[in-house]
Design a protein around this motif. Sequence first.
Motif, PDB file in Angstrom:
ATOM      1  N   ASN A   1     -54.161 -29.814   8.592  1.00 30.61           N
ATOM      2  CA  ASN A   1     -53.303 -29.107   9.547  1.00 30.61           C
ATOM      3  C   ASN A   1     -53.461 -27.617   9.318  1.00 30.61           C
ATOM      4  O   ASN A   1     -53.451 -27.163   8.172  1.00 30.61           O
ATOM      5  N   VAL A   2     -53.595 -26.866  10.413  1.00 30.47           N
ATOM      6  CA  VAL A   2     -53.750 -25.418  10.309  1.00 30.47           C
ATOM      7  C   VAL A   2     -52.867 -24.727  11.335  1.00 30.47           C
ATOM      8  O   VAL A   2     -52.554 -25.279  12.382  1.00 30.47           O
TER       9      VAL A   2
ATOM     10  N   ASN B   1     -50.452 -18.700  16.354  1.00 26.33           N
ATOM     11  CA  ASN B   1     -49.316 -19.497  15.890  1.00 26.33           C
ATOM     12  C   ASN B   1     -49.310 -20.956  16.353  1.00 26.33           C
ATOM     13  O   ASN B   1     -48.377 -21.683  16.020  1.00 26.33           O
ATOM     14  N   ASP B   2     -50.312 -21.392  17.128  1.00 25.34           N
ATOM     15  CA  ASP B   2     -50.403 -22.813  17.473  1.00 25.34           C
ATOM     16  C   ASP B   2     -50.684 -23.626  16.218  1.00 25.34           C
ATOM     17  O   ASP B   2     -51.329 -23.144  15.288  1.00 25.34           O
ATOM     18  N   GLU B   3     -50.225 -24.853  16.213  1.00 27.43           N
ATOM     19  CA  GLU B   3     -50.512 -25.799  15.128  1.00 27.43           C
ATOM     20  C   GLU B   3     -51.644 -26.715  15.594  1.00 27.43           C
ATOM     21  O   GLU B   3     -51.543 -27.324  16.669  1.00 27.43           O
ATOM     22  N   LEU B   4     -52.711 -26.788  14.825  1.00 29.99           N
ATOM     23  CA  LEU B   4     -53.860 -27.626  15.147  1.00 29.99           C
ATOM     24  C   LEU B   4     -54.179 -28.536  13.971  1.00 29.99           C
ATOM     25  O   LEU B   4     -53.764 -28.273  12.843  1.00 29.99           O
ATOM     26  N   ILE B   5     -54.958 -29.567  14.232  1.00 31.40           N
ATOM     27  CA  ILE B   5     -55.501 -30.416  13.176  1.00 31.40           C
ATOM     28  C   ILE B   5     -57.018 -30.338  13.284  1.00 31.40           C
ATOM     29  O   ILE B   5     -57.575 -30.548  14.364  1.00 31.40           O
TER      30      ILE B   5
ATOM     31  N   ALA C   1     -61.064 -24.478   9.022  1.00 30.46           N
ATOM     32  CA  ALA C   1     -59.655 -24.199   8.757  1.00 30.46           C
ATOM     33  C   ALA C   1     -59.471 -22.792   8.213  1.00 30.46           C
ATOM     34  O   ALA C   1     -58.564 -22.072   8.624  1.00 30.46           O
ATOM     35  N   ASN C   2     -60.345 -22.393   7.310  1.00 29.56           N
ATOM     36  CA  ASN C   2     -60.276 -21.055   6.747  1.00 29.56           C
ATOM     37  C   ASN C   2     -60.433 -19.994   7.843  1.00 29.56           C
ATOM     38  O   ASN C   2     -59.687 -19.022   7.879  1.00 29.56           O
TER      39      ASN C   2
END
Length: 85
Positions: free
Chosen positions: A5-6, A58-62, A78-79
């Motif tokens: 999760n990022v 600020n969105d949450e992604l996987i 992710a980084n």
Amino acid sequence: MISKNVKVNLPTDAEARPVAVTVQIASKYDSRIFIVSGDKKINAKSIMGMMSLGFVHNDELIVQAEGDDAEAAVAEIANYIQSGE
């Protein structure tokens, strides 16, 4: 499958550049790589698919990947998404 999760921390004024960079990073790897946002699961190597995702700051992604280099792929993508660069 490797998943992480990022939270998106990319510049909002960059428009398509973050998507293009994400696709370039994903394309370096042999693994199958996906970005999940809500009910959408997009191939991270597809520029058109990634553009349709429309993620913003600020969105949450996987980030998900499966294959021999999945762990490295998820870590690098992710980084980048979290780095703000």
